[in-house]
Design an enzyme around this catalytic site. Structure first.
Site, mmCIF file in Angstrom:
data_model
loop_
_atom_site.group_PDB
_atom_site.id
_atom_site.type_symbol
_atom_site.label_atom_id
_atom_site.label_comp_id
_atom_site.label_asym_id
_atom_site.label_seq_id
_atom_site.Cartn_x
_atom_site.Cartn_y
_atom_site.Cartn_z
ATOM 1 N N ASN A 174 0.953 -1.402 0.020
ATOM 2 C CA ASN A 174 0.036 0.144 0.130
ATOM 3 C C ASN A 174 1.020 1.206 0.046
ATOM 4 O OD1 ASN A 174 -1.846 2.042 0.729
ATOM 5 N ND2 ASN A 174 -2.103 1.567 2.553
ATOM 6 N N LYS B 174 0.147 4.151 -0.063
ATOM 7 C CA LYS B 174 -0.443 5.368 0.315
ATOM 8 C C LYS B 174 -0.272 6.667 -0.657
ATOM 9 C CE LYS B 174 0.295 3.441 4.897
ATOM 10 N NZ LYS B 174 0.113 3.528 6.167
ATOM 11 N N HIS C 123 -9.599 1.150 4.981
ATOM 12 C CA HIS C 123 -8.114 1.263 5.540
ATOM 13 C C HIS C 123 -8.535 2.105 6.766
ATOM 14 C CE1 HIS C 123 -4.173 2.393 6.210
ATOM 15 N NE2 HIS C 123 -3.917 1.296 5.567
ATOM 16 N N GLU D 179 -6.716 4.327 7.860
ATOM 17 C CA GLU D 179 -6.639 5.767 7.589
ATOM 18 C C GLU D 179 -7.801 6.463 7.083
ATOM 19 O OE1 GLU D 179 -2.810 5.343 5.546
ATOM 20 O OE2 GLU D 179 -1.901 4.697 7.421
ATOM 21 N N GLU E 276 -5.608 -5.224 10.441
ATOM 22 C CA GLU E 276 -4.679 -4.203 10.751
ATOM 23 C C GLU E 276 -4.978 -3.486 12.024
ATOM 24 O OE1 GLU E 276 -2.717 -3.090 6.778
ATOM 25 O OE2 GLU E 276 -4.298 -1.511 7.046
ATOM 26 N N GLY F 232 1.957 2.212 10.694
ATOM 27 C CA GLY F 232 2.892 3.112 10.415
ATOM 28 C C GLY F 232 3.552 3.593 11.980
ATOM 29 N N SER G 14 3.166 -2.498 10.277
ATOM 30 C CA SER G 14 4.545 -2.398 10.471
ATOM 31 C C SER G 14 5.359 -3.573 10.194
ATOM 32 C CB SER G 14 4.950 -1.750 12.166
ATOM 33 O OG SER G 14 4.397 -0.595 12.368
HETATM 34 C C1 PEP Z 1 -0.909 -0.161 5.803
HETATM 35 O O1 PEP Z 1 -0.962 0.658 5.261
HETATM 36 O O2 PEP Z 1 -1.769 -0.871 5.646
HETATM 37 C C2 PEP Z 1 0.193 -0.519 6.737
HETATM 38 C C3 PEP Z 1 0.247 -1.590 7.270
HETATM 39 O O3 PEP Z 1 1.065 0.372 7.067
HETATM 40 P P1 PEP Z 1 2.741 0.111 7.540
HETATM 41 O O4 PEP Z 1 3.120 -1.152 7.198
HETATM 42 O O5 PEP Z 1 3.457 1.323 7.362
HETATM 43 O O6 PEP Z 1 2.146 0.054 9.234
#
Ligand code: PEP
Length: 262
Positions: free
Chosen positions: A15, A17, A101, A103, A173, A179, A219
């Site tokens: 992803n 982003k 997601h 976010e 998630e 992040g 992460s």
């Molecule tokens: C994500 O954006 O779905 C995500 C898991 O981000 P990160 O790996 O940066 O934590």
């Protein structure tokens, strides 16, 4: 319908982003395609920002790497300024679309009803939705992890039969891991995945939970991927920050294929 998505081989989806112009994204995709020629035995998908989809699609043509969008609207067309439809994503070569997601849920007010609509619209538009679910730190600390996962999973799958349910991919998630550099332990991920599978058994039908692919996201990086993938509950990963460097993302994909080898 895009068809049943199996639990194995694993799926590792990047992803990106709101990172990378079309030219930068094409460059990253090119680097990845080169690395993936020594093909890890897992499925790989790249989800760049909308303006980069076409350029990345050009790099992925004639490869086995999939393309995905990061969001879509549930209507097929209309007066929805700033939105894109599933049909538009399909037309530019997408196989996947991320929906719900965190976010978007927590930063942009997307609720369970909207996520459910997007999930259904994605299937209508021949895309495989990657439906994100996960609890905040406050919810986890308040012992509400399972309650949140049950609610979000139920909303997304409500009314599906077992075949339709198997055409959807779930990404667990935990919001506190996205992040932040604070990855869930394999045990925490296993526990959450089992809550999701049990919910699918209850909402859709007995045995369905075991057939739906559930990715872990939050992460994931080249250093923790092998430990995470040693956990058989993980059918892949949704990777944010660590997907922006080709070598790192490749290592994660390699770990998904053969956790012991990395
Ligand atoms: C994500 O954006 O779905 C995500 C898991 O981000 P990160 O790996 O940066 O934590």
């Amino acid at each position: 319908m895009s068809g049943v998505w199996p639990r194995w081989p694993r799926l590792v989806a990047g992803n990106w982003k709101m990172h990378k112009t079309a030219a930068e994204a094409a460059g990253l995709a090119r680097e990845l395609v080169e690395l993936l020629r020594a093909r890890p035995a897992c499925e790989v998908a790249l989800c760049p920002p909308f303006p980069a989809l076409e350029a990345v699609h050009g790099e992925l043509r004639d490869t086995t790497v999939h393309l995905g969008g990061q969001n879509m609207h549930w209507e097929p067309q209309g007066a929805f300024t700033g939105e894109v439809s599933g049909g538009m994503l399909r037309a530019v070569g997408c196989r996947f679309v991320i929906v719900g997601h965190s976010e978007r849920r927590h930063g942009l007010g997307e609720d369970d009803v909207m996520v459910a609509r997007k999930c259904r619209a994605a299937l209508r538009d021949d895309l495989t939705p990657i439906v994100c679910v996960g609890e905040t730190l406050e919810e986890r600390d308040g012992d509400r992890m399972a309650e949140v996962l049950v609610r979000q999973t139920q909303a997304a799958f409500d009314g599906f039969d077992s075949v339709t349910a198997s055409t959807v991919v779930v990404a667990y998630e935990p919001v506190w891991a996205i992040g932040t550099g604070r990855v869930a332990t394999p045990e925490q991920a296993r526990e959450a995945h089992r809550v999701i599978r049990a919910t699918l058994d209850r909402v859709v039908g007995a045995g369905v939970g075991n057939r739906v692919a559930i990715l872990y996201g939050g992460s994931v990086n080249a250093d923790n991927a092998a430990a995470l993938f040693a956990e058989e509950e993980l059918d892949g990963a949704l990777v944010g920050g660590a997907s922006l460097q080709a070598a790192t993302f490749w290592k994660i994909a390699a770990a998904a294929a053969h956790p012991a080898a990395v």
